[in-house]
Design a protein around this motif. Structure first.
Motif, PDB file in Angstrom:
ATOM      1  N   GLY A 152     115.272 -64.569  36.724  1.00 16.54           N
ATOM      2  CA  GLY A 152     113.879 -64.443  37.173  1.00 16.54           C
ATOM      3  C   GLY A 152     113.187 -63.201  36.620  1.00 16.54           C
ATOM      4  N   LYS A 153     113.934 -62.100  36.478  1.00 16.06           N
ATOM      5  CA  LYS A 153     113.295 -60.841  36.053  1.00 16.06           C
ATOM      6  C   LYS A 153     112.715 -60.958  34.639  1.00 16.06           C
ATOM      7  CE  LYS A 153     114.468 -55.982  35.212  1.00 16.06           C
ATOM      8  NZ  LYS A 153     115.445 -54.921  35.464  1.00 16.06           N
ATOM      9  N   ILE A 154     113.522 -61.446  33.689  1.00 19.11           N
ATOM     10  CA  ILE A 154     113.002 -61.544  32.314  1.00 19.11           C
ATOM     11  C   ILE A 154     111.900 -62.611  32.237  1.00 19.11           C
ATOM     12  CG2 ILE A 154     114.883 -63.082  31.494  1.00 19.11           C
ATOM     13  CD1 ILE A 154     114.597 -61.742  28.758  1.00 19.11           C
ATOM     14  N   GLN A 155     112.017 -63.635  33.068  1.00 16.75           N
ATOM     15  CA  GLN A 155     110.988 -64.688  33.051  1.00 16.75           C
ATOM     16  C   GLN A 155     109.661 -64.121  33.577  1.00 16.75           C
ATOM     17  OE1 GLN A 155     111.938 -68.643  33.840  1.00 16.75           O
ATOM     18  NE2 GLN A 155     114.115 -68.429  33.464  1.00 16.75           N
ATOM     19  N   ASN A 156     109.734 -63.398  34.705  1.00 14.12           N
ATOM     20  CA  ASN A 156     108.504 -62.897  35.331  1.00 14.12           C
ATOM     21  C   ASN A 156     107.918 -61.698  34.590  1.00 14.12           C
ATOM     22  OD1 ASN A 156     108.801 -64.834  37.298  1.00 14.12           O
ATOM     23  ND2 ASN A 156     109.980 -63.463  38.641  1.00 14.12           N
TER      24      ASN A 156
ATOM     25  N   ALA B  30     115.236 -64.222  23.812  1.00 19.43           N
ATOM     26  CA  ALA B  30     115.230 -63.301  24.964  1.00 19.43           C
ATOM     27  C   ALA B  30     115.492 -61.870  24.496  1.00 19.43           C
ATOM     28  CB  ALA B  30     116.301 -63.739  25.974  1.00 19.43           C
ATOM     29  N   ILE B  31     116.463 -61.694  23.605  1.00 24.32           N
ATOM     30  CA  ILE B  31     116.774 -60.341  23.105  1.00 24.32           C
ATOM     31  C   ILE B  31     115.546 -59.768  22.393  1.00 24.32           C
ATOM     32  CG2 ILE B  31     118.225 -58.994  21.518  1.00 24.32           C
ATOM     33  CD1 ILE B  31     120.352 -61.311  21.881  1.00 24.32           C
ATOM     34  N   ASP B  32     114.919 -60.610  21.587  1.00 27.27           N
ATOM     35  CA  ASP B  32     113.735 -60.167  20.840  1.00 27.27           C
ATOM     36  C   ASP B  32     112.648 -59.678  21.804  1.00 27.27           C
ATOM     37  OD1 ASP B  32     111.962 -59.857  18.640  1.00 27.27           O
ATOM     38  OD2 ASP B  32     111.084 -61.810  19.120  1.00 27.27           O
ATOM     39  N   LYS B  33     112.439 -60.414  22.896  1.00 28.52           N
ATOM     40  CA  LYS B  33     111.436 -59.992  23.902  1.00 28.52           C
ATOM     41  C   LYS B  33     111.800 -58.628  24.469  1.00 28.52           C
ATOM     42  CE  LYS B  33     108.694 -63.661  25.230  1.00 28.52           C
ATOM     43  NZ  LYS B  33     107.288 -63.614  24.958  1.00 28.52           N
TER      44      LYS B  33
ATOM     45  N   ARG C 297     111.278 -55.710  22.013  1.00 29.45           N
ATOM     46  CA  ARG C 297     109.871 -55.370  21.759  1.00 29.45           C
ATOM     47  C   ARG C 297     109.113 -54.970  23.015  1.00 29.45           C
ATOM     48  NH1 ARG C 297     108.827 -57.189  16.215  1.00 29.45           N
ATOM     49  NH2 ARG C 297     110.792 -58.151  15.641  1.00 29.45           N
ATOM     50  N   LEU C 298     109.476 -55.581  24.169  1.00 35.24           N
ATOM     51  CA  LEU C 298     108.648 -55.385  25.366  1.00 35.24           C
ATOM     52  C   LEU C 298     109.400 -54.824  26.572  1.00 35.24           C
ATOM     53  CD1 LEU C 298     106.899 -58.910  25.288  1.00 35.24           C
ATOM     54  CD2 LEU C 298     105.931 -56.756  24.437  1.00 35.24           C
TER      55      LEU C 298
ATOM     56  N   ARG D 266     114.955 -47.188  19.892  1.00 29.93           N
ATOM     57  CA  ARG D 266     115.458 -48.207  20.831  1.00 29.93           C
ATOM     58  C   ARG D 266     116.899 -48.594  20.509  1.00 29.93           C
ATOM     59  NH1 ARG D 266     113.526 -52.001  24.652  1.00 29.93           N
ATOM     60  NH2 ARG D 266     111.766 -50.591  24.764  1.00 29.93           N
ATOM     61  N   PHE D 267     117.710 -48.624  21.557  1.00 27.98           N
ATOM     62  CA  PHE D 267     119.083 -49.121  21.437  1.00 27.98           C
ATOM     63  C   PHE D 267     119.240 -50.256  22.444  1.00 27.98           C
ATOM     64  CE2 PHE D 267     123.495 -49.352  22.859  1.00 27.98           C
ATOM     65  CZ  PHE D 267     124.170 -49.418  21.655  1.00 27.98           C
ATOM     66  N   HIS D 268     119.521 -51.456  21.926  1.00 33.61           N
ATOM     67  CA  HIS D 268     119.734 -52.563  22.859  1.00 33.61           C
ATOM     68  C   HIS D 268     121.203 -52.978  22.861  1.00 33.61           C
ATOM     69  CE1 HIS D 268     118.984 -55.791  25.516  1.00 33.61           C
ATOM     70  NE2 HIS D 268     119.578 -56.630  24.694  1.00 33.61           N
TER      71      HIS D 268
END
Ligand code: NAD
Ligand code: TDX
Length: 336
Positions: A288-292, A228-231, A234-235, A119-121
């Motif tokens: 909205g995208k990261i929240q949903n 948020a970055i952590d989410k 990982r996901l 993974r590269f963020h």
């Protein structure tokens, strides 16, 4: 999980490393930083003897040194915070922005391919979308909007985003990108609006507000950016862009007045100065995208976040002092 974090001695990188070490006792960090003027070894000095933390002074543009990191450590994910990040400096001297923000990202992407990292963020910014008019409060940046940059800084960050997406399409590189609004909180270098104004107000110096002070930014407490970055790491879905915002729009003059009131200083310290060339009028993010999709939402409201931030700067005068007198650079043979 072993994370290679670039730009870890800067503002957001420092907060992110602290967040990961706090939340995941099993995780390990390889903190990679060139220690430019914005990188401060003081920030994470307390982890020097923590077995989960390793510091490497490396320029992300130095391909040989970067590859050597991947030869030395077995890495699960890379999060790229390293960047030249100050818009005003990019207007004065664009070249280093192009080098670090574009070439540095390319070197890291090549390393991710070569060493088959999972993974590269890429830490990007809302500034890649350009700006919004003040009289259309209904408009907010969406992930599928085109790129429309204003400053050499934002153009360099947008170029890095495009490279990430091109690597995903061409080589299948496992990238994700996040585009966040303005952060505030502890460890922010005192050239950016909030720490600069806190610092100047404490010293009873005049507070330089660009133009009419009506430019709007969407402020997010830095720890909320970290979660948020952590989410996403990982996901998040590979190849995707995620907007991150605080839903907290404030004009610069409002921010400055809040700081003055909290510090019990007079508004007469405010001085309107010449505007920043190409100054973006308004940023506002639709997250909205990261929240949903990933279930993220910010935890800290602006009222408590700004109080905590002001308290942190008041309680850590030596941190600022060592920056102002240049002492923070006299470690690890750092060249200025
Ligand atoms: P910062 O300027 O505080 O820190 C940048 C760090 O990168 C420093 O430690 C610096 O030494 C390091 N660095 C610079 N060039 C390097 C190089 N060539 N090799 C290795 N390390 C290098 O920046 P920040 O505010 O923490 O921002 C971090 C990231 O987040 C940046 O990519 C920025 O574009 C992005 N971002 C910032 C904000 C914000 O409000 N601060 C908002 C959205 C996105
Ligand atoms: O002295 C100042 N006076 C002033 O009026 C400074 C330093 C800034 N400003 C204004 C300019 C902006 O409208 O305050 C606003 C915020 O300025 P900065 O703190 O320089 O941030 P900005 O230009 O919005 O960019 C920031 O957010 C997005 C970060 O620096 C970027 O790295 C991030 O991508």
């Amino acid at each position: 999980m072993r994370h290679l974090i670039t730009g870890g001695e800067g503002f957001i990188g420092t907060n992110y490393i602290r967040y990961i070490l706090k939340m995941y006792p099993e995780d390990e960090i390889i903190c990679v930083d060139k220690l430019t003027y914005a990188g401060n070894y003081d920030n994470l000095k307390e982890f020097e003897n923590d077995g989960r933390f390793t510091f490497e002074q490396v320029d992300i543009c130095d391909r040989k040194a970067v590859y050597s990191l991947f030869e030395t450590y077995s890495i699960d994910c890379v999060v790229n915070f390293a960047a030249e990040s100050h818009v005003d400096r990019s207007i004065e001297n664009p070249e280093i922005f192009l080098k670090t923000n574009i070439i540095g990202t390319e070197v890291l992407l090549d390393a991710v391919n070569k060493y088959a990292i999972k993974r590269f963020h890429q830490i990007s910014t809302d500034e890649v979308y350009g700006d919004l008019p003040l009289d259309r409060p209904d408009l907010k940046f969406e992930e599928d909007w085109g790129i429309k940059t204003s400053s050499p800084y934002s153009a360099s960050k947008a170029s890095a985003d495009l490279l990430c997406l091109a690597y995903f399409r061409t080589y299948g590189t496992p990238v994700t990108i996040s585009r966040c609004s303005n952060n505030y909180g502890p460890y922010q270098f005192p050239e950016k609006l909030i720490p600069l104004m806190i610092e100047k107000a404490q010293r009873n110096e005049s507070l330089p507000v660009y133009g009419d002070g009506k430019n709007i930014r969407d402020w997010l407490y830095v720890e909320d950016h970290c979660s948020a970055i952590d989410k996403i790491v990982r996901l998040g879905k590979i190849g995707e862009i995620y907007n991150i915002g605080g839903n907290n729009e404030k004009s610069n003059i409002e921010i400055v007045k809040i700081i003055l009131e909290a510090l019990k200083k007079p508004e007469s310290l405010i001085t309107f100065v010449k505007d920043r060339p190409g100054h973006d009028r308004r940023y506002a993010i639709n997250s909205g995208k990261i929240q949903n999709e990933l279930g993220w939402k910010p935890q800290t409201d602006f009222e408590s976040g700004i109080q905590q931030t002001i308290e942190w700067y008041k309680n850590n005068p030596q941190w600022i002092e060592r920056i102002l007198n240049g002492e923070y650079k006299k470690i690890r043979g750092v060249k200025s």
